[in-house]
Design a protein around this motif. Structure first.
Motif, PDB file in Angstrom:
ATOM      1  N   ALA A  92       0.602  -0.962   0.264  1.00 50.99           N
ATOM      2  CA  ALA A  92      -0.173  -0.235  -0.196  1.00 50.99           C
ATOM      3  C   ALA A  92       0.969   1.735  -0.020  1.00 50.99           C
ATOM      4  CB  ALA A  92      -0.905   0.113   1.402  1.00 50.99           C
ATOM      5  N   SER A  93       0.079   2.362  -0.399  1.00 51.00           N
ATOM      6  CA  SER A  93       1.052   3.489  -0.199  1.00 51.00           C
ATOM      7  C   SER A  93       0.128   4.439   0.645  1.00 51.00           C
ATOM      8  CB  SER A  93       1.011   4.654  -2.100  1.00 51.00           C
ATOM      9  OG  SER A  93      -0.237   4.231  -2.454  1.00 51.00           O
ATOM     10  N   PHE A  94       0.524   5.314   1.047  1.00 51.14           N
ATOM     11  CA  PHE A  94      -0.454   5.740   2.148  1.00 51.14           C
ATOM     12  C   PHE A  94       0.206   7.930   2.126  1.00 51.14           C
ATOM     13  CE2 PHE A  94      -1.037   8.496   5.852  1.00 51.14           C
ATOM     14  CZ  PHE A  94      -1.171   7.644   6.987  1.00 51.14           C
ATOM     15  N   TYR A  95      -1.224   7.724   1.940  1.00 50.38           N
ATOM     16  CA  TYR A  95      -1.738   9.080   1.406  1.00 50.38           C
ATOM     17  C   TYR A  95      -1.846  10.269   2.871  1.00 50.38           C
ATOM     18  CZ  TYR A  95      -1.420   7.771  -2.911  1.00 50.38           C
ATOM     19  OH  TYR A  95      -0.174   7.284  -4.200  1.00 50.38           O
ATOM     20  N   PHE A  96      -1.420  11.358   3.167  1.00 45.40           N
ATOM     21  CA  PHE A  96      -1.877  12.282   4.063  1.00 45.40           C
ATOM     22  C   PHE A  96      -2.616  13.212   2.903  1.00 45.40           C
ATOM     23  CE2 PHE A  96      -2.039  15.926   6.494  1.00 45.40           C
ATOM     24  CZ  PHE A  96      -2.838  15.896   8.041  1.00 45.40           C
ATOM     25  N   MET A  97      -4.526  13.671   3.530  1.00 43.63           N
ATOM     26  CA  MET A  97      -4.551  15.009   3.405  1.00 43.63           C
ATOM     27  C   MET A  97      -4.999  15.443   4.298  1.00 43.63           C
ATOM     28  SD  MET A  97      -6.893  13.738   0.697  1.00 43.63           S
ATOM     29  CE  MET A  97      -5.857  12.844  -1.240  1.00 43.63           C
ATOM     30  N   ASN A  98      -5.553  16.836   4.565  1.00 38.72           N
ATOM     31  CA  ASN A  98      -5.724  18.381   5.494  1.00 38.72           C
ATOM     32  C   ASN A  98      -7.062  17.991   5.499  1.00 38.72           C
ATOM     33  OD1 ASN A  98      -2.866  19.708   5.981  1.00 38.72           O
ATOM     34  ND2 ASN A  98      -3.282  19.696   4.276  1.00 38.72           N
ATOM     35  N   ASP A 179      -0.984  27.641  -0.530  1.00 40.50           N
ATOM     36  CA  ASP A 179      -2.739  27.782   0.153  1.00 40.50           C
ATOM     37  C   ASP A 179      -3.929  26.952  -1.020  1.00 40.50           C
ATOM     38  OD1 ASP A 179      -1.993  29.360   2.365  1.00 40.50           O
ATOM     39  OD2 ASP A 179      -3.282  30.781   1.366  1.00 40.50           O
ATOM     40  N   SER A 180      -3.264  26.549  -2.406  1.00 40.38           N
ATOM     41  CA  SER A 180      -3.744  26.530  -3.207  1.00 40.38           C
ATOM     42  C   SER A 180      -4.438  24.822  -3.078  1.00 40.38           C
ATOM     43  CB  SER A 180      -3.599  26.513  -4.684  1.00 40.38           C
ATOM     44  OG  SER A 180      -2.071  25.657  -4.842  1.00 40.38           O
ATOM     45  N   ALA A 181      -2.630  24.103  -2.223  1.00 32.17           N
ATOM     46  CA  ALA A 181      -3.128  22.960  -2.163  1.00 32.17           C
ATOM     47  C   ALA A 181      -3.607  22.580  -0.756  1.00 32.17           C
ATOM     48  CB  ALA A 181      -1.797  21.695  -1.694  1.00 32.17           C
ATOM     49  N   TRP A 182      -3.467  23.258   0.172  1.00 37.31           N
ATOM     50  CA  TRP A 182      -4.032  23.232   1.104  1.00 37.31           C
ATOM     51  C   TRP A 182      -6.507  23.678   0.031  1.00 37.31           C
ATOM     52  CZ3 TRP A 182      -7.212  26.712   3.648  1.00 37.31           C
ATOM     53  CH2 TRP A 182      -8.030  26.458   5.002  1.00 37.31           C
ATOM     54  N   SER A 184      -7.814  22.099  -1.695  1.00 39.70           N
ATOM     55  CA  SER A 184      -7.633  21.551  -3.015  1.00 39.70           C
ATOM     56  C   SER A 184      -8.063  20.555  -1.536  1.00 39.70           C
ATOM     57  CB  SER A 184      -6.929  21.114  -3.268  1.00 39.70           C
ATOM     58  OG  SER A 184      -6.886  19.840  -4.145  1.00 39.70           O
ATOM     59  N   ASP A 185      -7.542  20.272  -0.217  1.00 40.90           N
ATOM     60  CA  ASP A 185      -7.718  19.293   0.109  1.00 40.90           C
ATOM     61  C   ASP A 185      -9.061  19.284   0.986  1.00 40.90           C
ATOM     62  OD1 ASP A 185      -5.087  17.590  -0.309  1.00 40.90           O
ATOM     63  OD2 ASP A 185      -4.694  17.921   1.784  1.00 40.90           O
ATOM     64  N   MET A 186      -9.217  20.826   1.468  1.00 40.11           N
ATOM     65  CA  MET A 186     -10.345  20.630   2.562  1.00 40.11           C
ATOM     66  C   MET A 186     -11.435  21.429   1.307  1.00 40.11           C
ATOM     67  SD  MET A 186      -9.314  21.626   5.364  1.00 40.11           S
ATOM     68  CE  MET A 186     -10.346  22.504   6.385  1.00 40.11           C
ATOM     69  N   ASN A 187     -11.199  21.128  -0.194  1.00 37.15           N
ATOM     70  CA  ASN A 187     -12.371  20.985  -1.039  1.00 37.15           C
ATOM     71  C   ASN A 187     -13.520  19.580  -0.761  1.00 37.15           C
ATOM     72  OD1 ASN A 187     -12.552  23.298  -1.295  1.00 37.15           O
ATOM     73  ND2 ASN A 187     -11.362  24.094  -3.148  1.00 37.15           N
ATOM     74  N   THR A 188     -11.668  18.888  -1.224  1.00 38.15           N
ATOM     75  CA  THR A 188     -11.913  17.105  -1.249  1.00 38.15           C
ATOM     76  C   THR A 188     -12.799  16.435  -0.023  1.00 38.15           C
ATOM     77  OG1 THR A 188      -9.747  16.702  -2.146  1.00 38.15           O
ATOM     78  CG2 THR A 188     -10.957  15.028  -1.540  1.00 38.15           C
ATOM     79  N   ALA A 189     -12.265  17.535   0.959  1.00 40.15           N
ATOM     80  CA  ALA A 189     -12.039  16.672   2.649  1.00 40.15           C
ATOM     81  C   ALA A 189     -14.364  17.156   2.608  1.00 40.15           C
ATOM     82  CB  ALA A 189     -12.062  17.173   3.706  1.00 40.15           C
ATOM     83  N   GLU A 190     -14.982  18.514   2.088  1.00 37.70           N
ATOM     84  CA  GLU A 190     -15.869  18.687   1.537  1.00 37.70           C
ATOM     85  C   GLU A 190     -17.357  17.907   1.227  1.00 37.70           C
ATOM     86  OE1 GLU A 190     -19.360  21.857   2.911  1.00 37.70           O
ATOM     87  OE2 GLU A 190     -17.239  21.086   3.907  1.00 37.70           O
ATOM     88  N   ARG A 191     -16.385  18.112   0.031  1.00 41.02           N
ATOM     89  CA  ARG A 191     -17.417  16.788  -0.923  1.00 41.02           C
ATOM     90  C   ARG A 191     -17.784  15.570  -0.883  1.00 41.02           C
ATOM     91  NH1 ARG A 191     -15.308  13.177  -4.395  1.00 41.02           N
ATOM     92  NH2 ARG A 191     -12.955  14.194  -4.336  1.00 41.02           N
ATOM     93  N   ILE A 192     -16.174  14.809   0.078  1.00 39.31           N
ATOM     94  CA  ILE A 192     -17.164  13.678   0.944  1.00 39.31           C
ATOM     95  C   ILE A 192     -17.426  13.739   1.883  1.00 39.31           C
ATOM     96  CG2 ILE A 192     -14.882  12.549  -0.735  1.00 39.31           C
ATOM     97  CD1 ILE A 192     -13.477  11.820   1.521  1.00 39.31           C
TER      98      ILE A 192
END
Length: 226
Positions: A92-98, A179-182, A184-192
């Protein structure tokens, strides 16, 4: 039981408890929180910091907050098992998102870590990531205080990189270049529908087990294509 979740006026989400021992701050265990269904989510892994091989058959994603004491416990207690069993073996690969929701420290430290990743790369990011959780105070009162100040973050980074590299990150952070990378993570968290931290996904599906053995079973089934 105490838990780290985002406050909401909506109906309470489904909570998953993963007991791993008593924390000093009376958090009874590790909590994975999600109000998502079991549908498979599509993640863009390309620009995310990760550990392991990008060709691994399984992708594990952690949504975390550097201010979250349960995330600290996860990273110090359970992550080493994940690393040993899955990452180091190439399974497995392991990813971190904010998912930075606790207070201003949450967003500040996440954006600073993203600046580390942008300027210094994947290896430096994970060293800083680990160090941030190690530096998180044990006193629950700190959650209401500004502890992860810019000066603190800069001095912490200097423990693992040169002065020159640290200044590159500070400049990038001050110019809001990460900031754009952060966001993007927050938008993903909101979306799901991520509702708290840490929340874990395996191949795009939220993990809802109750033990590390449950996680092993989920990953092994994913490897087998089940």
């Amino acid at each position: 039981m105490s838990m780290r979740k985002k406050k909401s006026n909506k109906q309470s989400p489904k909570f998953i408890f993963w007991i791993v021992g008593i924390l000093a701050i009376c958090l009874g265990g590790l909590l994975f929180i999600s109000n998502s269904t079991s549908k498979v989510e599509a993640f863009d892994y390309e620009y995310q910091p990760f550990l392991g091989e990008d060709t691994a058959p399984v992708q594990i994603v952690e949504f975390g907050d550097y201010k979250c004491p349960i995330c600290k416990n996860f990273n110090e207690t359970l992550f080493p098992q994940i690393e040993k069993d899955f990452i180091d073996t190439g399974k497995a690969s392991f990813y971190f998102m904010n998912y930075s929701f606790i207070n201003v420290d949450s967003a500040r430290s996440a954006k600073f870590a993203e600046a580390v990743y942008k300027e210094l790369g994947n290896k430096a990011f994970w060293e800083f990531h680990k160090l941030l959780y190690e530096r998180q105070p044990d006193d629950i009162k700190y959650e209401k205080m500004d502890v992860f100040t810019e000066d603190f973050l800069e001095e912490t980074l200097k423990e693992i990189v040169s002065e020159e590299d640290a200044q590159k990150v500070v400049k990038s952070f001050n110019n809001n270049e990460a900031d754009s990378a952060w966001k993007s993570d927050m938008n993903t968290a909101e979306r799901i529908g991520v509702a708290g931290t840490p929340t874990i996904y395996v191949n795009g599906e939220v993990f809802e087990g109750n033990s590390y053995e449950d996680l092993k079973e989920v990953v092994e089934k994913a490897i087998a294509g089940e």
